[in-house]
Design a protein around this motif. Sequence first.
Motif, PDB file in Angstrom:
ATOM      1  N   TYR A 206       0.698  -1.061  -0.021  1.00 15.38           N
ATOM      2  CA  TYR A 206       0.268  -0.394  -0.130  1.00 15.38           C
ATOM      3  C   TYR A 206       1.394   1.287  -0.469  1.00 15.38           C
ATOM      4  O   TYR A 206       1.686   1.663   1.061  1.00 15.38           O
ATOM      5  CB  TYR A 206      -1.015  -0.393   1.189  1.00 15.38           C
ATOM      6  N   ASP A 207       0.857   2.456  -0.524  1.00 13.57           N
ATOM      7  CA  ASP A 207       0.546   3.580  -0.664  1.00 13.57           C
ATOM      8  C   ASP A 207       0.468   4.602   0.605  1.00 13.57           C
ATOM      9  O   ASP A 207       2.035   5.101   1.110  1.00 13.57           O
ATOM     10  CB  ASP A 207       0.432   4.327  -1.650  1.00 13.57           C
TER      11      ASP A 207
ATOM     12  N   GLU B 164      -6.426   1.640   1.045  1.00 14.05           N
ATOM     13  CA  GLU B 164      -5.447   2.592   1.155  1.00 14.05           C
ATOM     14  C   GLU B 164      -6.415   3.916   0.914  1.00 14.05           C
ATOM     15  O   GLU B 164      -7.453   4.129   0.712  1.00 14.05           O
ATOM     16  CB  GLU B 164      -5.180   2.310  -1.034  1.00 14.05           C
ATOM     17  N   ALA B 165      -5.627   4.935   1.394  1.00 12.77           N
ATOM     18  CA  ALA B 165      -6.316   5.822   1.819  1.00 12.77           C
ATOM     19  C   ALA B 165      -6.708   6.931   0.422  1.00 12.77           C
ATOM     20  O   ALA B 165      -7.699   7.432   0.526  1.00 12.77           O
ATOM     21  CB  ALA B 165      -4.462   7.110   2.086  1.00 12.77           C
ATOM     22  N   GLY B 166      -6.253   7.098  -0.671  1.00 14.79           N
ATOM     23  CA  GLY B 166      -6.769   7.139  -1.828  1.00 14.79           C
ATOM     24  C   GLY B 166      -8.216   6.510  -2.353  1.00 14.79           C
ATOM     25  O   GLY B 166      -8.816   6.502  -2.782  1.00 14.79           O
TER      26      GLY B 166
END
Length: 348
Positions: free
Chosen positions: A32-33, A142-144
């Motif tokens: 994950y980013d 994922e935050a996005g």
Amino acid sequence: MKSAVRRTHGPEVLGGVGGFAGLFDASALKAYDRPLLATSTDGVGTKVAIAQAIDKHDTIGLDLVGMVVDDIVVVGARPLFMTDYIACGKVFPERIADIVRGIAAGCAETGTALVGGETAEHPGLLGINDYDLAGAATGIVEAGHLLGADRVEDGDVVLALASSGLHSNGYSLVRHIVAGAGIQYGDRAADLGTHGTTWGEALLEPTRLYTSPLLRLISQHGDRVHSLSHVTGGGIAANLARVLPQGSWVEVDRSTWSPPPVFRVLADLGGLDLQATEGTWNLGIGFLAVVSADKAGAAASALAQDGIATWQVGTVRTGTTPDGEFEQGAKGVDGGAVRLVGTYSDGV
């Protein structure tokens, strides 16, 4: 019981069953980013009293998973693992095994590892046949890809996802109505429209689990799914208001569905109008999805193919709220405004 729990374990679960702490390999989070952990905890309320009354304990664990894990998918998160806690007056091994097997079945259905739990005897505090259960779960998103009110736009469509019945809310009112009507849980219940043959069995209809179908919907339609709402305590309006932005409003059209027989029969027995129960029962809607108008049809079709009847109940609007009373600020969230309008359909 142990075999049912082990079936929820993938290669990420370490240490097996019975350790002091459950272990989950978080190496996958490196992909994950910006991984966000989502967590939820809940119980099943006084529905356990009916399970105890008819000595049927194999589905109450499914209800627990519904209350806990299905809260996590609201933000678009995939559940990772869950733990449970059972407090009882006395440990009856077969009963505990039934409860945990139900939890494990729900975990397996939602892709959640059941990594641990605790059973505690509380003699003197709980009666010998009394118990209560709770659980907590953790998920990842994922935050996005986080879902929420900030993604909701004017013109978005609100889709309703059918419930399987009462789920796990409003059982204090249910039990009050049943007791007042002189009904025994062993009495036949032909008019409730559920799988159970007695009142007790019908009222224990398991909670529908939405996590896997909703995760599939999100994977298919991505940024066109804007927010989700789990219809639990507080009912339809209050829970939808929590996932709408400030300055927006929705009028949920009652005429788009007919509350299932279990709600109608209980309301009639209690001398209540269905509208008087809207803050207590889900009335046939277990989840709400706010999606882009151009994907509403495709989203409803995808969920229907997953076995969940889905239909449009309203449209998000921004600007001046119409005159009249709206539900707003539910459960401490200063979100949108929602009210139910019209008359429920008499159709099936």
